[in-house]
Motif scaffolding. Structure first.
Motif, PDB file in Angstrom:
ATOM      1  N   SER A  11     -23.295   6.583 -87.461  1.00  0.00           N
ATOM      2  CA  SER A  11     -22.008   7.254 -87.401  1.00  0.00           C
ATOM      3  C   SER A  11     -21.997   8.491 -88.287  1.00  0.00           C
ATOM      4  CB  SER A  11     -20.915   6.289 -87.858  1.00  0.00           C
ATOM      5  OG  SER A  11     -19.687   6.959 -87.987  1.00  0.00           O
ATOM      6  N   ALA A  12     -21.208   9.476 -87.883  1.00  0.00           N
ATOM      7  CA  ALA A  12     -21.033  10.691 -88.680  1.00  0.00           C
ATOM      8  C   ALA A  12     -19.845  10.579 -89.620  1.00  0.00           C
ATOM      9  CB  ALA A  12     -20.847  11.891 -87.761  1.00  0.00           C
ATOM     10  N   VAL A  13     -19.034   9.514 -89.493  1.00  0.00           N
ATOM     11  CA  VAL A  13     -17.820   9.398 -90.296  1.00  0.00           C
ATOM     12  C   VAL A  13     -17.839   8.273 -91.324  1.00  0.00           C
ATOM     13  CG1 VAL A  13     -16.364  10.478 -88.560  1.00  0.00           C
ATOM     14  CG2 VAL A  13     -16.658   8.016 -88.548  1.00  0.00           C
ATOM     15  N   ASP A  14     -18.703   7.297 -91.151  1.00  0.00           N
ATOM     16  CA  ASP A  14     -18.823   6.214 -92.128  1.00  0.00           C
ATOM     17  C   ASP A  14     -20.236   5.645 -92.068  1.00  0.00           C
ATOM     18  OD1 ASP A  14     -18.865   4.579 -89.877  1.00  0.00           O
ATOM     19  OD2 ASP A  14     -16.933   3.661 -90.243  1.00  0.00           O
ATOM     20  N   GLY A  15     -20.454   4.486 -92.643  1.00  0.00           N
ATOM     21  CA  GLY A  15     -21.794   3.920 -92.726  1.00  0.00           C
ATOM     22  C   GLY A  15     -22.237   3.108 -91.527  1.00  0.00           C
ATOM     23  N   GLY A  33     -15.048   6.398 -84.812  1.00  0.00           N
ATOM     24  CA  GLY A  33     -14.033   7.209 -85.464  1.00  0.00           C
ATOM     25  C   GLY A  33     -13.779   8.531 -84.769  1.00  0.00           C
ATOM     26  N   GLY A  34     -14.080   8.599 -83.483  1.00  0.00           N
ATOM     27  CA  GLY A  34     -13.835   9.817 -82.728  1.00  0.00           C
ATOM     28  C   GLY A  34     -14.980  10.816 -82.728  1.00  0.00           C
ATOM     29  N   ARG A  35     -16.029  10.550 -83.461  1.00  0.00           N
ATOM     30  CA  ARG A  35     -17.199  11.443 -83.505  1.00  0.00           C
ATOM     31  C   ARG A  35     -18.390  10.755 -82.846  1.00  0.00           C
ATOM     32  NH1 ARG A  35     -17.007  15.593 -87.716  1.00  0.00           N
ATOM     33  NH2 ARG A  35     -14.844  16.273 -87.568  1.00  0.00           N
ATOM     34  N   ARG A  47     -20.979  12.821 -94.882  1.00  0.00           N
ATOM     35  CA  ARG A  47     -20.038  12.245 -93.926  1.00  0.00           C
ATOM     36  C   ARG A  47     -18.868  13.192 -93.697  1.00  0.00           C
ATOM     37  NH1 ARG A  47     -23.454   8.981 -91.809  1.00  0.00           N
ATOM     38  NH2 ARG A  47     -24.244   7.434 -93.217  1.00  0.00           N
ATOM     39  N   ALA A  48     -18.543  13.440 -92.437  1.00  0.00           N
ATOM     40  CA  ALA A  48     -17.427  14.323 -92.081  1.00  0.00           C
ATOM     41  C   ALA A  48     -16.158  13.496 -91.934  1.00  0.00           C
ATOM     42  CB  ALA A  48     -17.743  15.026 -90.766  1.00  0.00           C
ATOM     43  N   GLY A  80     -18.883  -0.640 -90.846  1.00  0.00           N
ATOM     44  CA  GLY A  80     -18.146   0.581 -91.118  1.00  0.00           C
ATOM     45  C   GLY A  80     -16.656   0.356 -91.016  1.00  0.00           C
ATOM     46  N   GLU A  81     -15.902   1.419 -91.199  1.00  0.00           N
ATOM     47  CA  GLU A  81     -14.443   1.335 -91.222  1.00  0.00           C
ATOM     48  C   GLU A  81     -13.789   1.724 -89.907  1.00  0.00           C
ATOM     49  OE1 GLU A  81     -13.343   3.926 -94.380  1.00  0.00           O
ATOM     50  OE2 GLU A  81     -14.272   2.682 -95.914  1.00  0.00           O
ATOM     51  N   TYR A  82     -14.521   2.372 -89.018  1.00  0.00           N
ATOM     52  CA  TYR A  82     -13.926   2.890 -87.793  1.00  0.00           C
ATOM     53  C   TYR A  82     -14.427   2.128 -86.564  1.00  0.00           C
ATOM     54  CZ  TYR A  82     -12.218   6.720 -90.618  1.00  0.00           C
ATOM     55  OH  TYR A  82     -11.565   7.441 -91.570  1.00  0.00           O
ATOM     56  N   PRO A  83     -13.604   2.047 -85.504  1.00  0.00           N
ATOM     57  CA  PRO A  83     -13.993   1.316 -84.297  1.00  0.00           C
ATOM     58  C   PRO A  83     -15.005   2.088 -83.444  1.00  0.00           C
ATOM     59  CG  PRO A  83     -11.824   2.290 -84.015  1.00  0.00           C
ATOM     60  CD  PRO A  83     -12.231   2.556 -85.439  1.00  0.00           C
ATOM     61  N   LEU A  84     -15.730   1.334 -82.629  1.00  0.00           N
ATOM     62  CA  LEU A  84     -16.714   1.904 -81.705  1.00  0.00           C
ATOM     63  C   LEU A  84     -16.062   2.112 -80.342  1.00  0.00           C
ATOM     64  CD1 LEU A  84     -19.690  -0.454 -82.575  1.00  0.00           C
ATOM     65  CD2 LEU A  84     -19.404   1.913 -83.314  1.00  0.00           C
ATOM     66  N   GLU A  85     -16.416   3.215 -79.685  1.00  0.00           N
ATOM     67  CA  GLU A  85     -15.904   3.513 -78.349  1.00  0.00           C
ATOM     68  C   GLU A  85     -17.017   4.062 -77.481  1.00  0.00           C
ATOM     69  OE1 GLU A  85     -12.726   6.305 -78.878  1.00  0.00           O
ATOM     70  OE2 GLU A  85     -11.298   4.746 -79.443  1.00  0.00           O
TER      71      GLU A  85
END
Length: 103
Positions: A11-15, A33-35, A47-48, A80-85
């Protein structure tokens, strides 16, 4: 992105890091996380900021995530903290298969 079985994506936004277990023949955009997630060897060093609001329902280590039709399946190897899509549709945790009874 053209995914391959066994490929590690970061991921580009978290681990978050996942390994592709099953993938469809056509190109799929896997995001966290949208990235868009990138291959491990080309992962960014910094991380962005995420494009999609606050962290919620992040990926859990050791869990398999799949599309509704089962065409895409990934295994989370770093949480990580963000969901996968996949192509804008959230991936769901794949339920484990029950083991057969041993009588």
């Amino acid at each position: 992105m053209n995914l391959r079985v066994g490929q590690t994506l970061c991921s580009a936004v978290d681990g978050t890091a996942v390994i592709v277990v099953r993938c469809p023949r056509q190109d799929v955009t896997l995001t966290c996380g949208g990235r868009e997630m990138s291959p491990q060897d080309s992962a960014p060093t910094s991380r962005a900021a995420a494009l999609t609001g606050a962290p919620a329902n992040g990926a859990l280590i050791g869990k398999r995530y799949a599309t509704e039709d089962g065409a895409l399946e990934v295994l989370c190897v770093r949480p990580g903290e963000y969901p996968l899509e996949a192509d804008g549709t959230a991936l769901a945790v794949k339920a484990p298969r029950p083991l057969p009874a041993s009588d």
